[in-house]
Design a protein around this motif. Sequence first.
Motif, short mmCIF file in Angstrom:
data_model
loop_
_atom_site.label_atom_id
_atom_site.label_comp_id
_atom_site.label_asym_id
_atom_site.label_seq_id
_atom_site.Cartn_x
_atom_site.Cartn_y
_atom_site.Cartn_z
N LYS A 171 0.93 -1.36 0.17
CA LYS A 171 0.13 0.14 -0.20
C LYS A 171 0.71 1.10 -0.15
N SER A 172 0.41 2.33 -0.53
CA SER A 172 1.17 3.45 -0.58
C SER A 172 1.17 4.21 0.67
N ASN A 173 2.07 4.25 1.46
CA ASN A 173 1.94 4.97 2.59
C ASN A 173 3.77 5.15 2.90
N ASN A 176 5.66 2.11 3.99
CA ASN A 176 6.31 1.49 2.86
C ASN A 176 7.10 1.91 1.98
N ALA A 177 6.75 3.40 1.63
CA ALA A 177 7.71 4.21 0.73
C ALA A 177 9.28 4.10 1.40
N ASN A 197 3.76 -3.63 -6.00
CA ASN A 197 3.17 -2.21 -6.36
C ASN A 197 4.26 -0.93 -6.49
N ASP A 198 4.12 -0.08 -7.04
CA ASP A 198 5.02 1.19 -7.47
C ASP A 198 5.18 2.01 -6.24
N VAL A 199 5.96 1.50 -5.24
CA VAL A 199 5.84 2.17 -4.14
C VAL A 199 7.30 2.08 -3.45
N TYR A 217 -2.89 -1.10 -6.69
CA TYR A 217 -3.03 -1.50 -5.50
C TYR A 217 -4.81 -1.62 -5.37
#
Length: 280
Positions: A171-173, A176-177, A197-199, A217
């Motif tokens: 998930k993009s957060n 995770n980044a 995912n692209d993160v 996502y």
Amino acid sequence: SDWGDWWGRGGIIRDRPNPILNRLFEPVETFFEERFRRHADAIVTVSDALRRRAVNMGLDAARIHVISNGCDVDGVRPVDKHAARKSIGIPVDAAVLVFAGFTTYEFDFLTDVFLEVQKQIPKAVLLTTGAIFPLSPRAKAGSGIVQAGMVPRDQLSLYLGAADACLLPFKSNLANAARSPGKLWDYLAAGRPVITNDVGEAGRLLRQEGVGVLADYSVSDFADKAVKLIGDAARCEQLGQRARQVAEEQYSWDIKARELRSVYERLVGRRRVSQAGRSS
């Protein structure tokens, strides 16, 4: 000072149970995460997100070095897929997706993805190692999810080697980044393609190095990308070979150790120049 995760200031602490307690503790977490970095001669971060955070704290960019986690290319090696499945009791003719690790805040998402994959590929298997996570009622009602639990490190190659592809839902957060996820590097060392995912660092690696497939996502897109990839054996093989090459040539622990050593050598060199200047 080594900085390996984004804990406070909106990071990992936000994903933990009891949001009220977490909000109260977040300033304390942030204080201990940030305060002492200011006194270090150098800061090593595992991601560019943490590097930017350090710069935004007002730290000198020249003191900050990004060194990701690395690949255990000696301990985790590519193995024959069918032999690996026979060894651990997975059907040889199954379509196998693997998730390895101890922490995921997206396990329900992961199992929902697998159930969608299974609608198109009834013989699909989701094999997990590490922590055993509770299954949702929907996942319990089905079949094909095998949670192996803890496996000895010297057997990890077999479990990862059983995969057609390895999964890393992200998930993009902020948390995770900022990660440099250990499971990602094991996937590469095992020579298996990755779906993520692209993160953060995982997304950057796949965009730059072509070691897997990026998905949105969403359960439907992640599942569609998985079905398409594992249905193309030649592409799985090509991406897996590229993954192992990248592991050996760019991300082995020997390479990462040399990168860290160079930071120390520069610090020692500056210290000697400074001492020489004072003595003269």
